[in-house]
Design a protein around this motif. Structure first.
Motif, PDB file in Angstrom:
ATOM      1  N   LYS A 120      29.709  58.624 -13.172  1.00 49.42           N
ATOM      2  CA  LYS A 120      30.184  60.190 -12.895  1.00 49.42           C
ATOM      3  C   LYS A 120      30.098  60.322 -11.325  1.00 49.42           C
ATOM      4  N   ARG A 121      29.338  59.920 -10.629  1.00 44.14           N
ATOM      5  CA  ARG A 121      28.899  60.379  -9.226  1.00 44.14           C
ATOM      6  C   ARG A 121      29.630  59.083  -8.370  1.00 44.14           C
ATOM      7  N   ARG A 122      30.310  58.147  -8.783  1.00 37.92           N
ATOM      8  CA  ARG A 122      30.706  56.928  -8.070  1.00 37.92           C
ATOM      9  C   ARG A 122      32.268  57.172  -7.786  1.00 37.92           C
ATOM     10  N   THR A 123      32.636  57.146  -6.710  1.00 39.71           N
ATOM     11  CA  THR A 123      34.042  57.170  -6.325  1.00 39.71           C
ATOM     12  C   THR A 123      34.883  55.895  -6.359  1.00 39.71           C
ATOM     13  N   ARG A 124      34.104  54.577  -6.337  1.00 39.31           N
ATOM     14  CA  ARG A 124      34.551  53.259  -6.815  1.00 39.31           C
ATOM     15  C   ARG A 124      33.685  52.722  -7.836  1.00 39.31           C
ATOM     16  N   ARG A 125      34.761  52.745  -8.961  1.00 34.97           N
ATOM     17  CA  ARG A 125      34.274  52.513 -10.489  1.00 34.97           C
ATOM     18  C   ARG A 125      34.355  50.877 -10.624  1.00 34.97           C
ATOM     19  N   LYS A 126      35.288  50.379 -10.054  1.00 37.12           N
ATOM     20  CA  LYS A 126      35.705  49.100 -10.235  1.00 37.12           C
ATOM     21  C   LYS A 126      34.682  48.192 -10.338  1.00 37.12           C
ATOM     22  N   GLY A 127      33.668  48.084  -9.407  1.00 34.11           N
ATOM     23  CA  GLY A 127      32.573  47.150  -9.078  1.00 34.11           C
ATOM     24  C   GLY A 127      31.661  47.458 -10.550  1.00 34.11           C
ATOM     25  N   VAL A 128      31.550  48.507 -10.739  1.00 33.82           N
ATOM     26  CA  VAL A 128      30.639  48.881 -12.177  1.00 33.82           C
ATOM     27  C   VAL A 128      31.143  48.445 -13.309  1.00 33.82           C
ATOM     28  N   VAL A 129      32.496  48.549 -13.560  1.00 30.71           N
ATOM     29  CA  VAL A 129      33.301  48.248 -14.536  1.00 30.71           C
ATOM     30  C   VAL A 129      33.186  46.575 -14.805  1.00 30.71           C
ATOM     31  N   LEU A 130      33.517  45.930 -13.588  1.00 26.64           N
ATOM     32  CA  LEU A 130      33.705  44.600 -13.830  1.00 26.64           C
ATOM     33  C   LEU A 130      32.405  43.834 -13.939  1.00 26.64           C
ATOM     34  N   THR A 131      31.374  44.497 -13.399  1.00 28.99           N
ATOM     35  CA  THR A 131      30.060  43.994 -13.438  1.00 28.99           C
ATOM     36  C   THR A 131      29.394  43.988 -14.709  1.00 28.99           C
ATOM     37  N   LEU A 132      29.678  45.270 -15.422  1.00 35.44           N
ATOM     38  CA  LEU A 132      29.078  45.500 -16.883  1.00 35.44           C
ATOM     39  C   LEU A 132      29.841  44.440 -17.559  1.00 35.44           C
ATOM     40  N   GLN A 133      31.218  44.333 -17.474  1.00 34.67           N
ATOM     41  CA  GLN A 133      32.017  43.424 -18.455  1.00 34.67           C
ATOM     42  C   GLN A 133      31.531  41.964 -18.342  1.00 34.67           C
ATOM     43  N   PHE A 134      31.245  41.493 -17.101  1.00 35.87           N
ATOM     44  CA  PHE A 134      30.597  40.113 -16.781  1.00 35.87           C
ATOM     45  C   PHE A 134      29.421  39.985 -17.390  1.00 35.87           C
ATOM     46  N   VAL A 135      28.492  40.838 -17.319  1.00 35.18           N
ATOM     47  CA  VAL A 135      27.388  40.664 -18.097  1.00 35.18           C
ATOM     48  C   VAL A 135      27.282  40.665 -19.695  1.00 35.18           C
ATOM     49  N   GLY A 136      28.312  41.558 -20.043  1.00 34.31           N
ATOM     50  CA  GLY A 136      28.562  41.596 -21.410  1.00 34.31           C
ATOM     51  C   GLY A 136      28.955  40.213 -22.069  1.00 34.31           C
ATOM     52  N   TYR A 137      29.897  39.765 -21.322  1.00 42.70           N
ATOM     53  CA  TYR A 137      30.685  38.489 -21.702  1.00 42.70           C
ATOM     54  C   TYR A 137      29.922  37.303 -21.641  1.00 42.70           C
ATOM     55  N   ALA A 138      28.942  37.497 -20.450  1.00 39.62           N
ATOM     56  CA  ALA A 138      28.084  36.235 -20.243  1.00 39.62           C
ATOM     57  C   ALA A 138      26.880  36.035 -21.276  1.00 39.62           C
ATOM     58  N   ILE A 139      26.473  37.104 -21.628  1.00 36.83           N
ATOM     59  CA  ILE A 139      25.580  37.110 -23.014  1.00 36.83           C
ATOM     60  C   ILE A 139      25.938  36.179 -24.183  1.00 36.83           C
ATOM     61  N   ALA A 140      27.374  36.631 -24.580  1.00 37.44           N
ATOM     62  CA  ALA A 140      27.965  35.612 -25.541  1.00 37.44           C
ATOM     63  C   ALA A 140      28.025  34.237 -25.467  1.00 37.44           C
ATOM     64  N   VAL A 141      28.072  33.963 -24.092  1.00 43.43           N
ATOM     65  CA  VAL A 141      27.967  32.270 -23.823  1.00 43.43           C
ATOM     66  C   VAL A 141      26.537  31.519 -24.455  1.00 43.43           C
ATOM     67  N   CYS A 142      25.814  32.511 -24.279  1.00 41.38           N
ATOM     68  CA  CYS A 142      24.514  31.865 -24.992  1.00 41.38           C
ATOM     69  C   CYS A 142      24.647  31.431 -26.311  1.00 41.38           C
ATOM     70  N   PHE A 143      25.265  32.223 -27.336  1.00 41.80           N
ATOM     71  CA  PHE A 143      25.537  32.037 -28.640  1.00 41.80           C
ATOM     72  C   PHE A 143      25.638  30.444 -28.939  1.00 41.80           C
ATOM     73  N   GLY A 144      26.444  29.960 -28.491  1.00 43.21           N
ATOM     74  CA  GLY A 144      26.660  28.503 -28.796  1.00 43.21           C
ATOM     75  C   GLY A 144      25.337  27.595 -28.665  1.00 43.21           C
ATOM     76  N   ALA A 145      24.646  28.200 -27.577  1.00 45.95           N
ATOM     77  CA  ALA A 145      23.463  27.224 -27.712  1.00 45.95           C
ATOM     78  C   ALA A 145      22.323  27.611 -28.523  1.00 45.95           C
ATOM     79  N   LEU A 146      22.289  28.606 -29.423  1.00 48.99           N
ATOM     80  CA  LEU A 146      21.138  28.797 -30.149  1.00 48.99           C
ATOM     81  C   LEU A 146      20.779  27.773 -31.119  1.00 48.99           C
ATOM     82  N   PRO A 147      21.790  27.239 -31.990  1.00 51.47           N
ATOM     83  CA  PRO A 147      21.514  26.080 -32.905  1.00 51.47           C
ATOM     84  C   PRO A 147      20.862  24.833 -32.284  1.00 51.47           C
ATOM     85  N   PHE A 148      21.055  24.607 -30.864  1.00 51.27           N
ATOM     86  CA  PHE A 148      20.412  23.495 -30.334  1.00 51.27           C
ATOM     87  C   PHE A 148      19.344  23.776 -29.730  1.00 51.27           C
TER      88      PHE A 148
END
Length: 202
Positions: free
Chosen positions: A73-101
């Motif tokens: 809301k109070r940020r004039t540059r939102r690209k960094g916030v969006v891309l950071t949140l997306q990266f973190v969300g996608y990165a968590i999913a990378v861990c799924f495949g390691a769980l069975p091991f």
């Protein structure tokens, strides 16, 4: 000035298309309602309760969308916030495949559900923030073309990802009677299915 504006728009187009492609791949493989996650849950010996939670998590995660508006809301540059949140969300999913091991099935399924909830919740916040960012930077005169182009790429990626990864996961079947084929397909055995999921989640 117009050239600079057009150059900036093209850059935003490219960033958004790449981001959308990754988002679509994630949605097909590890997003809410993904058939691959259902298959993965079966691999982890999920119970009916686990499947119920898996189905509910995608809906529950939507309650976090307003946070996306508050964050940007109070940020004039939102690209960094969006891309950071997306990266973190996608990165968590990378861990799924390691769980069975790393964990026995009864622990892996619970950890998987917690990670899945965290991932889709963060991406829910990111998606709302993305709308605010795009509304700021894409003029009305080209917004229709932008979403049309983005949707076209995402549709192609969705179909291609689903078919290719579906065929890949389905290849992990019991050995056939033909020895030559069986030897050639030694990797694609049922016991290697966890490794197959690790590959697609990466």
């Amino acid at each position: 000035m117009r050239k600079g504006e057009d150059g900036s728009l093209r850059k935003i187009f490219r960033i958004s298309v790449v981001s959308g492609i990754f988002g679509q791949i994630f949605s097909i493989l590890a997003g809410s309602g993904s058939a691959f996650l259902t298959k993965f849950a079966i691999l982890l010996h999920a119970s009916p309760v686990h499947f119920g939670l898996l189905a509910a998590i995608g809906q529950v995660s939507q309650i976090f969308q307003p946070i996306g508006a508050l964050v940007t809301k109070r940020r004039t540059r939102r690209k960094g916030v969006v891309l950071t949140l997306q990266f973190v969300g996608y990165a968590i999913a990378v861990c799924f495949g390691a769980l069975p091991f790393l964990f026995p099935n009864h622990q892996a399924i619970n950890i998987f559900l917690m990670l899945f909830f965290l991932s889709v919740s963060i991406l829910s916040i990111a998606n709302n923030a993305w709308i605010g960012w795009i509304s700021d930077v894409i003029p009305h005169r080209v917004r229709g073309r932008f979403f049309s182009t983005l949707s076209r790429y995402m549709m192609i990626i969705a179909v291609g990802t689903g078919i290719v990864c579906g065929l890949f996961i389905d290849s992990f079947k019991a050995p056939v009677n033909n020895d030559a084929v069986a030897n050639a397909s030694v990797f694609f055995r049922p016991e290697n299915l966890p490794l197959g999921f690790m590959i697609i989640f990466l």
